[in-house]
Motif scaffolding. Structure first.
Motif: not given
Length: 397
Positions: A358-375
């Protein structure tokens, strides 16, 4: 739910609220501990990470004691160890003893907290334990609501060290007697019968491939859930909300999650953990996409809180009850103890990983990783759904 299960559930509910509630100490008095021990605040919260790592490492080691001695005796020992941990924490005057205390508390938690409680309910109710586990999770979800103000009050009166000693006494005077006198003793010869039935294989009720799928599905979901519980407010702030708005939206999440657990509990035995996981797991990727596409709009954040809260709340129950689908009483304790290792390691690792992203890349990177893990978790659950039918066919043939 018969009278015996209800009695066990009441005992476990009280003891688990005490157990988890007292461990929330750093959230309330973290700054005082940091100032008193002359360590940084992140190091104070690293104590909780130490707790989870220790719980995970101890999980597989306790599989055999749970199977042979039963959950009741192991939980009694866990209460004694936890009391010692709080005493050591009260005596800490530097980082070494501080982390030693959290290591001891982790060993006690591994023997007495969630996994142990689920094993106890399985001993009493077998594969019908899902409803009882759901009810227990409803109550334990309130532990912070009960103990955060309690800790704040005690810390004002007694200081944080005195609070630790009070919590040590609670382990000895509340939790230990509840486990000793409120839980049923294992019938004579039951341990030997269980040992004979499952000594030929590590995971006899289901193959190792199924166990790996169970661990992967639970682990991927846990990575998202535990990580988001730590970074949600900062994530919402990164989406453009003010601090007050982020806290307000974030505080709604707990209510939605408890509501989802209540819905699953009211469903009783109409669906198993995999069905809950499939339905709830579908909601998580949808929530991530909405927040990404919404670009910080209030409607998108509100929709995210609602959909993610329902999904993650129900998934908390699913993570605890999926093993019931594949493992009988004899194998459930062993499977749950082994699952505890990756689960607790993930609980320790996911918050710093997501916070760093979150601090180094941004909120969308967190959401994209969470999306991949959820799928990924959803795919694993779908495969487990097919294997569940195979297990059912084998059991009835």
């Amino acid at each position: 739910m018969d009278r015996q299960i209800a009695g066990v559930l009441l005992v476990l509910a009280i003891a688990q609220v005490f157990g988890w509630g007292t461990l929330g100490l750093p959230a309330i008095v973290g700054n005082r501990i940091a100032a008193d021990l002359h360590i940084a605040l992140p190091m104070v919260f690293a104590g909780t990470s130490t707790l989870y790592v220790t719980m995970g490492l101890c999980g597989p080691l306790l599989a055999e004691p749970f199977r042979r001695a039963g959950a009741r005796r192991v939980m009694m020992i866990g209460s004694l160890v936890a009391a010692l941990g709080f005493v050591v924490l009260a005596c800490a005057h530097g980082a070494v003893l501080y982390f030693m205390a959290w290591t001891i508390l982790g060993a006690g938690g591994s023997a007495a907290l969630s996994t142990a409680a689920y094993i106890m309910l399985n001993e009493v109710a077998g594969r019908n334990a899902k409803g009882a586990i759901g009810a227990l999770m409803l109550v334990t979800g309130l532990s912070s609501s009960v103990f955060w103000p309690t800790t704040a009050f005690l810390a004002e009166v007694l200081g944080w060290r005195g609070t630790c000693l009070v919590y040590a006494a609670a382990m000895l005077l509340v939790c230990l007697p509840l486990y000793a006198f409120g839980l049923p003793r294992r019938a004579a010869g039951k341990a030997e019968a269980t040992s004979a039935s499952d000594s030929s294989a590590a995971l006899p009720a289901a193959g190792k491939g199924t166990f790996i799928l169970v661990v992967a599905a639970i682990g991927l979901n846990a990575f998202v859930s535990f990580g988001f519980s730590a970074v949600l407010v900062e994530l919402l702030k990164a989406q453009g909300l003010s601090a007050a708005e982020a806290v307000a939206f974030g505080s709604m999440l707990g209510v939605v999650q408890v509501s989802a657990r209540a819905i699953d509990f009211l469903g009783g035995g109409r669906w198993d953990g995999i069905t809950t996981g499939l339905v709830a797991g579908t909601l998580l990727p949808v929530a991530m996409l909405i927040l990404i596409a919404g670009h910080g709009s209030h409607w998108a954040i509100a929709a995210f809180i609602l959909i993610y809260g329902l999904g993650s709340g129900a998934l908390a129950v699913a993570r605890a009850t999926i093993p019931l689908v594949f493992y009988d009483k004899g194998a459930f304790a062993k499977a749950s103890s082994h699952i505890a290792l990756p689960m607790n390691l993930i609980s320790a690792a996911s918050p710093p990983v997501l916070a760093s992203l979150l601090t180094r890349v941004g909120s969308n990177a967190v959401l994209e990783l969470a999306f991949a893990c959820s799928v990924g978790a959803l795919v694993m659950l779908a495969i487990l759904g097919r294997r569940r039918r195979e297990v059912g066919i084998t059991a009835t043939s």
